[in-house]
Design a protein around this motif. Structure first.
Motif, PDB file in Angstrom:
ATOM      1  N   ASN A   1       1.592  18.641  13.647  1.00 50.32           N
ATOM      2  CA  ASN A   1       1.682  17.135  14.027  1.00 50.32           C
ATOM      3  C   ASN A   1       1.076  17.565  15.569  1.00 50.32           C
ATOM      4  OD1 ASN A   1       4.255  18.442  14.907  1.00 50.32           O
ATOM      5  ND2 ASN A   1       4.744  16.248  15.654  1.00 50.32           N
ATOM      6  N   LEU A   2       1.061  18.620  16.039  1.00 52.46           N
ATOM      7  CA  LEU A   2       0.632  18.816  17.448  1.00 52.46           C
ATOM      8  C   LEU A   2      -1.031  19.259  17.605  1.00 52.46           C
ATOM      9  CD1 LEU A   2       0.756  19.068  20.693  1.00 52.46           C
ATOM     10  CD2 LEU A   2       1.506  21.586  20.217  1.00 52.46           C
ATOM     11  N   LEU A   3      -1.249  20.432  16.567  1.00 53.69           N
ATOM     12  CA  LEU A   3      -2.759  20.827  16.620  1.00 53.69           C
ATOM     13  C   LEU A   3      -3.513  20.399  15.674  1.00 53.69           C
ATOM     14  CD1 LEU A   3      -1.529  24.634  16.901  1.00 53.69           C
ATOM     15  CD2 LEU A   3      -1.990  22.992  18.750  1.00 53.69           C
ATOM     16  N   GLY A   4      -3.052  19.697  14.431  1.00 49.79           N
ATOM     17  CA  GLY A   4      -3.957  19.184  13.401  1.00 49.79           C
ATOM     18  C   GLY A   4      -4.534  20.338  12.419  1.00 49.79           C
ATOM     19  N   SER A   5      -3.972  21.714  12.678  1.00 50.54           N
ATOM     20  CA  SER A   5      -4.289  22.835  12.040  1.00 50.54           C
ATOM     21  C   SER A   5      -3.812  22.607  10.649  1.00 50.54           C
ATOM     22  CB  SER A   5      -3.807  23.851  12.435  1.00 50.54           C
ATOM     23  OG  SER A   5      -2.551  23.806  12.782  1.00 50.54           O
TER      24      SER A   5
ATOM     25  N   MET B   1      13.818  31.432   0.882  1.00 44.76           N
ATOM     26  CA  MET B   1      12.892  30.184   1.001  1.00 44.76           C
ATOM     27  C   MET B   1      11.783  30.649   2.173  1.00 44.76           C
ATOM     28  SD  MET B   1      13.744  26.300   2.332  1.00 44.76           S
ATOM     29  CE  MET B   1      14.622  25.962   0.623  1.00 44.76           C
ATOM     30  N   VAL B   2      10.465  30.139   1.863  1.00 46.16           N
ATOM     31  CA  VAL B   2       9.229  29.882   2.604  1.00 46.16           C
ATOM     32  C   VAL B   2       9.204  28.413   3.068  1.00 46.16           C
ATOM     33  CG1 VAL B   2       6.874  30.559   3.304  1.00 46.16           C
ATOM     34  CG2 VAL B   2       8.465  32.094   2.006  1.00 46.16           C
ATOM     35  N   ILE B   3       9.110  28.081   4.444  1.00 44.09           N
ATOM     36  CA  ILE B   3       9.071  26.547   4.782  1.00 44.09           C
ATOM     37  C   ILE B   3       7.609  26.697   5.910  1.00 44.09           C
ATOM     38  CG2 ILE B   3       9.665  24.751   5.996  1.00 44.09           C
ATOM     39  CD1 ILE B   3      12.417  26.009   5.665  1.00 44.09           C
ATOM     40  N   CYS B   4       6.592  25.831   5.512  1.00 46.14           N
ATOM     41  CA  CYS B   4       5.548  25.678   6.343  1.00 46.14           C
ATOM     42  C   CYS B   4       5.079  23.987   6.327  1.00 46.14           C
ATOM     43  CB  CYS B   4       4.395  26.371   6.092  1.00 46.14           C
ATOM     44  SG  CYS B   4       3.374  25.980   4.748  1.00 46.14           S
ATOM     45  N   ASN B   5       4.652  23.397   7.365  1.00 45.27           N
ATOM     46  CA  ASN B   5       4.214  22.170   7.227  1.00 45.27           C
ATOM     47  C   ASN B   5       2.557  22.435   6.905  1.00 45.27           C
ATOM     48  OD1 ASN B   5       2.480  23.056   9.722  1.00 45.27           O
ATOM     49  ND2 ASN B   5       4.184  22.019  11.012  1.00 45.27           N
ATOM     50  N   HIS B   6       2.223  21.387   6.209  1.00 42.92           N
ATOM     51  CA  HIS B   6       0.700  21.570   5.748  1.00 42.92           C
ATOM     52  C   HIS B   6      -0.413  21.305   6.596  1.00 42.92           C
ATOM     53  CE1 HIS B   6      -1.963  20.037   2.212  1.00 42.92           C
ATOM     54  NE2 HIS B   6      -2.474  21.169   2.733  1.00 42.92           N
ATOM     55  N   SER B   7       0.047  20.523   7.662  1.00 40.00           N
ATOM     56  CA  SER B   7      -0.664  20.413   8.889  1.00 40.00           C
ATOM     57  C   SER B   7       0.126  20.044  10.224  1.00 40.00           C
ATOM     58  CB  SER B   7      -1.727  19.250   8.882  1.00 40.00           C
ATOM     59  OG  SER B   7      -2.259  18.765  10.012  1.00 40.00           O
TER      60      SER B   7
ATOM     61  N   ALA C   1       4.302  15.811   6.167  1.00 39.10           N
ATOM     62  CA  ALA C   1       4.328  14.630   6.964  1.00 39.10           C
ATOM     63  C   ALA C   1       3.086  14.334   7.572  1.00 39.10           C
ATOM     64  CB  ALA C   1       5.174  14.827   8.335  1.00 39.10           C
ATOM     65  N   GLN C   2       2.069  15.284   7.685  1.00 35.04           N
ATOM     66  CA  GLN C   2       0.679  14.949   8.229  1.00 35.04           C
ATOM     67  C   GLN C   2      -0.390  14.914   7.249  1.00 35.04           C
ATOM     68  OE1 GLN C   2       0.464  13.485  10.984  1.00 35.04           O
ATOM     69  NE2 GLN C   2       2.511  13.797  11.757  1.00 35.04           N
TER      70      GLN C   2
ATOM     71  N   ARG D   1      -9.374  20.382  10.038  1.00 35.56           N
ATOM     72  CA  ARG D   1      -8.306  19.914  10.619  1.00 35.56           C
ATOM     73  C   ARG D   1      -7.909  18.418  10.151  1.00 35.56           C
ATOM     74  NH1 ARG D   1      -7.343  18.796  16.328  1.00 35.56           N
ATOM     75  NH2 ARG D   1      -8.828  20.699  16.985  1.00 35.56           N
ATOM     76  N   THR D   2      -6.536  17.854  10.393  1.00 34.71           N
ATOM     77  CA  THR D   2      -6.630  16.703  10.050  1.00 34.71           C
ATOM     78  C   THR D   2      -6.901  15.716  11.134  1.00 34.71           C
ATOM     79  OG1 THR D   2      -4.240  17.089  10.925  1.00 34.71           O
ATOM     80  CG2 THR D   2      -4.626  16.995   8.449  1.00 34.71           C
ATOM     81  N   GLY D   3      -6.571  14.306  11.218  1.00 35.48           N
ATOM     82  CA  GLY D   3      -7.180  13.465  11.954  1.00 35.48           C
ATOM     83  C   GLY D   3      -6.244  13.420  13.657  1.00 35.48           C
ATOM     84  N   ILE D   4      -5.917  14.642  13.974  1.00 33.15           N
ATOM     85  CA  ILE D   4      -5.142  14.852  15.324  1.00 33.15           C
ATOM     86  C   ILE D   4      -5.904  15.586  16.331  1.00 33.15           C
ATOM     87  CG2 ILE D   4      -3.114  16.086  16.288  1.00 33.15           C
ATOM     88  CD1 ILE D   4      -1.548  15.443  13.633  1.00 33.15           C
TER      89      ILE D   4
END
Length: 388
Positions: free
Chosen positions: A152-156, A144-150, A179-180, A307-310
């Motif tokens: 939640n700390l950096l907004g990247s 498995m490969v897991i990653c967040n799309h954005s 999540a983000q 970036r997202t709105g973070i």
């Protein structure tokens, strides 16, 4: 005191659209029975709420069969369902340094109890990974490969399309933490080769807390996280194979899901691209204004980059929790400070000791909200002589 400025949308969106509360009250009053547990009108009404919401989510994420979406209480539950349902002793997993504890803790639990192998790919100070480093991390047993799309700390924003291509080329399952990003960035599970997508209902989709979901690709059969009543095949001792019943044991939150349906309709009426662009623009305005603060360090992508709105930051010589406390008590501005449940990301950008202040915008945030945030920060910390 002035009206509250809410800049904690990365934790949960607030206030909810009026349509969400209205839909929940209507469901409570007119279809507040147990979906799938009867043929009477109330139960059938609850079932229709679940079906329609599932269909709307399928359209949003380009899922071909809505039955491949299982409702969850939140993103954390979806991630646990995916990780603990697909992985076994001897498997190897690749994740990233931007992962939330909802990914890291289940992985580390399986490492400790089952001998799972885990590698976390480094990210730079802007939260981006090197795709070549990811490529070289694959092993013969990478499951498995897991990653967040954005983050939640950096907004990247990670290139999940490219990551999905790599995972597919190595025969690995690709799990995305949305999540983000759900409701703010386009997600197409087919074109991005996403096998599993965990998403919250209560953030960018504008629904109530206690709602979310997990998309499970049709070729995957996860071991269910929970076993129990489904209202179907009750004569069988085993959990049914039919979806989504296999992954939805117990009474569903039909009232909350009715609110989620209204939230998704609101998102679709505005447009995901429009929301993403608006949040990016507000984040840029905030970043530009914060740069006048002596000793400030903005985290994540540089000004002008995607970036997202973070917007997260630290100020040299000032405690992050103290900054958030003063914004709340003296200016009625809600932000979040601390670890944000992502110590790996803090390690990557060297803020593990200090934590960070995070201000995050949402669909209804305004230029006035940003102006008040910037004015407060300048009053508090705009001078090198400002008190700690």
């Amino acid at each position: 005191m002035e009206e509250l400025v809410y800049l904690d949308h990365a934790a949960t969106s607030w206030p909810k659209p009026p349509e969400v509360a209205s839909a929940m009250m209507d469901a409570l009053q007119h279809s507040g029975a147990n979906a799938g547990r009867g043929n009477h009108s109330l139960a059938m009404g609850a079932g229709r709420v679940l079906m329609r919401t599932r269909s709307l989510l399928a359209d949003l994420f380009a899922v071909s069969n809505a039955q491949d979406i299982a409702f969850t209480h939140n993103t954390t539950m979806g991630l646990n369902m995916a990780i603990r349902g697909a992985l076994h002793a001897g498997d190897h997993v690749i994740a990233t340094m931007t992962e939330h504890n909802s990914v890291r803790r289940p992985l580390e639990y399986l490492r400790r109890t089952q001998g799972l192998e885990v590698d976390y790919i480094r990210v730079n100070e802007e939260g981006q990974l090197n795709l070549q480093e990811l490529q070289t991390a694959f092993k013969h047993n990478t499951k498995m490969v897991i990653c967040n799309h954005s983050s939640n700390l950096l907004g990247s924003i990670l290139p999940i399309g490219d990551i999905g291509d790599l995972a597919k080329s190595h025969g690995a399952i690709f799990l995305v933490d949305g999540a983000q990003s759900a409701g703010a960035l386009d997600i197409d599970v087919t074109s991005m080769n996403i096998d599993l997508l965990a998403f919250p209902g209560h953030k960018g989709l504008l629904g109530p807390q206690g709602t979310g979901g997990l998309y499970i690709a049709p070729h995957l059969d996860l071991e269910p996280l929970m076993l129990g009543g489904t209202g179907s095949q009750s004569e069988n001792i085993e959990q049914p194979l039919v979806r989504p019943d296999r992954y939805e044991a117990g009474t569903q939150n039909a009232v909350g899901i009715a609110g989620l349906m209204a939230g998704v309709k609101k998102v679709r009426s505005i447009g995901v691209d429009v929301i993403g662009e608006r949040e990016w623009s507000l984040a840029q305005t905030m970043m530009e204004g914060l740069t006048v603060i002596p000793g400030i360090r903005l985290l994540g992508p540089a000004l002008g980059a995607p970036r997202t709105g973070i917007v997260s930051f630290v100020i040299e010589g000032h405690d992050s929790a103290g900054i958030a406390h003063r914004l709340d008590r003296e200016y009625n501005i809600a932000v979040r400070a601390g670890m944000h449940c992502t110590p790996l990301a803090h390690t990557a950008v060297n803020t593990l000791a200090s934590g960070a202040v995070r201000a995050s915008v949402g669909v209804d945030s305004t230029e006035q909200d940003i102006s008040r945030m910037l004015a407060a920060m300048k009053e508090l910390y705009g001078s090198a002589r400002s008190t700690k």
